[in-house]
Design a protein around this motif. Structure first.
Motif, mmCIF file in Angstrom:
data_model
loop_
_atom_site.group_PDB
_atom_site.id
_atom_site.type_symbol
_atom_site.label_atom_id
_atom_site.label_comp_id
_atom_site.label_asym_id
_atom_site.label_seq_id
_atom_site.Cartn_x
_atom_site.Cartn_y
_atom_site.Cartn_z
ATOM 1 N N ILE A 280 1.252 -11.249 -6.723
ATOM 2 C CA ILE A 280 1.935 -11.454 -8.006
ATOM 3 C C ILE A 280 2.913 -10.314 -8.278
ATOM 4 O O ILE A 280 4.056 -10.543 -8.689
ATOM 5 C CB ILE A 280 0.906 -11.585 -9.157
ATOM 6 C CG1 ILE A 280 0.029 -12.821 -8.960
ATOM 7 C CG2 ILE A 280 1.590 -11.604 -10.508
ATOM 8 C CD1 ILE A 280 0.782 -14.123 -8.991
ATOM 9 N N VAL A 281 2.480 -9.085 -8.022
ATOM 10 C CA VAL A 281 3.352 -7.924 -8.255
ATOM 11 C C VAL A 281 4.583 -7.987 -7.361
ATOM 12 O O VAL A 281 5.714 -7.764 -7.816
ATOM 13 C CB VAL A 281 2.566 -6.608 -8.034
ATOM 14 C CG1 VAL A 281 3.494 -5.410 -7.987
ATOM 15 C CG2 VAL A 281 1.526 -6.435 -9.120
ATOM 16 N N ILE A 282 4.387 -8.312 -6.089
ATOM 17 C CA ILE A 282 5.525 -8.422 -5.160
ATOM 18 C C ILE A 282 6.474 -9.531 -5.620
ATOM 19 O O ILE A 282 7.699 -9.381 -5.561
ATOM 20 C CB ILE A 282 5.033 -8.703 -3.734
ATOM 21 C CG1 ILE A 282 4.203 -7.538 -3.217
ATOM 22 C CG2 ILE A 282 6.194 -9.000 -2.792
ATOM 23 C CD1 ILE A 282 4.946 -6.433 -2.573
ATOM 24 N N ALA A 283 5.921 -10.647 -6.078
ATOM 25 C CA ALA A 283 6.760 -11.755 -6.544
ATOM 26 C C ALA A 283 7.596 -11.333 -7.751
ATOM 27 O O ALA A 283 8.784 -11.658 -7.836
ATOM 28 C CB ALA A 283 5.894 -12.962 -6.885
ATOM 29 N N VAL A 284 6.995 -10.594 -8.666
ATOM 30 C CA VAL A 284 7.738 -10.126 -9.847
ATOM 31 C C VAL A 284 8.820 -9.130 -9.437
ATOM 32 O O VAL A 284 9.961 -9.202 -9.921
ATOM 33 C CB VAL A 284 6.770 -9.506 -10.878
ATOM 34 C CG1 VAL A 284 7.517 -8.766 -11.965
ATOM 35 C CG2 VAL A 284 5.885 -10.577 -11.467
ATOM 36 N N LEU A 285 8.480 -8.217 -8.529
ATOM 37 C CA LEU A 285 9.482 -7.245 -8.082
ATOM 38 C C LEU A 285 10.646 -7.925 -7.366
ATOM 39 O O LEU A 285 11.805 -7.591 -7.607
ATOM 40 C CB LEU A 285 8.825 -6.205 -7.167
ATOM 41 C CG LEU A 285 7.907 -5.209 -7.861
ATOM 42 C CD1 LEU A 285 7.213 -4.333 -6.832
ATOM 43 C CD2 LEU A 285 8.675 -4.360 -8.848
ATOM 44 N N LEU A 286 10.340 -8.870 -6.491
ATOM 45 C CA LEU A 286 11.421 -9.587 -5.818
ATOM 46 C C LEU A 286 12.214 -10.438 -6.800
ATOM 47 O O LEU A 286 13.432 -10.584 -6.655
ATOM 48 C CB LEU A 286 10.857 -10.463 -4.703
ATOM 49 C CG LEU A 286 10.426 -9.717 -3.449
ATOM 50 C CD1 LEU A 286 9.799 -10.678 -2.467
ATOM 51 C CD2 LEU A 286 11.596 -9.007 -2.822
ATOM 52 N N GLY A 287 11.548 -10.978 -7.797
ATOM 53 C CA GLY A 287 12.254 -11.745 -8.814
ATOM 54 C C GLY A 287 13.236 -10.899 -9.588
ATOM 55 O O GLY A 287 14.349 -11.332 -9.900
ATOM 56 N N THR A 288 12.853 -9.656 -9.883
ATOM 57 C CA THR A 288 13.771 -8.775 -10.594
ATOM 58 C C THR A 288 14.928 -8.341 -9.705
ATOM 59 O O THR A 288 16.037 -8.148 -10.185
ATOM 60 C CB THR A 288 13.051 -7.530 -11.138
ATOM 61 O OG1 THR A 288 12.430 -6.837 -10.053
ATOM 62 C CG2 THR A 288 12.015 -7.900 -12.160
ATOM 63 N N VAL A 289 14.682 -8.198 -8.404
ATOM 64 C CA VAL A 289 15.760 -7.802 -7.494
ATOM 65 C C VAL A 289 16.806 -8.905 -7.391
ATOM 66 O O VAL A 289 18.008 -8.649 -7.427
ATOM 67 C CB VAL A 289 15.183 -7.465 -6.093
ATOM 68 C CG1 VAL A 289 16.300 -7.358 -5.065
ATOM 69 C CG2 VAL A 289 14.393 -6.176 -6.143
#
Length: 75
Positions: free
Chosen positions: A31-40
């Motif tokens: 979930i954290v990786i998905a949020v970080l990639l979403g912000t990128v």
């Protein structure tokens, strides 16, 4: 072949049920990786195609993604 995959799948389910904490941590990490990639990549939702496929912009984002992926895989 299908029987081997079935056995491996059942073994994986047993491991998931046995180690509940690790399963929750892995899910949280995804979930954290998905949020970080979403912000990128968020700014490129409405951008033009030329801007999305620009070499400099894509290289920076790919570099950030690679760092995140390596960090998560080696954690």
């Amino acid at each position: 072949m299908w029987q081997q995959q079935k056995i491996l799948f059942l073994r994986a389910l047993i491991c998931i049920k046995r180690d509940n904490t690790l399963t929750k941590l892995r899910f949280g990490a995804h979930i954290v990786i998905a949020v970080l990639l979403g912000t990128v990549f968020y700014n490129h939702l409405m951008a033009s195609a030329q801007e999305i496929f620009g070499i400099e912009s894509m290289n920076r984002r790919l570099f950030c993604f690679t760092l995140l992926w390596d960090g998560a895989a080696n954690a």
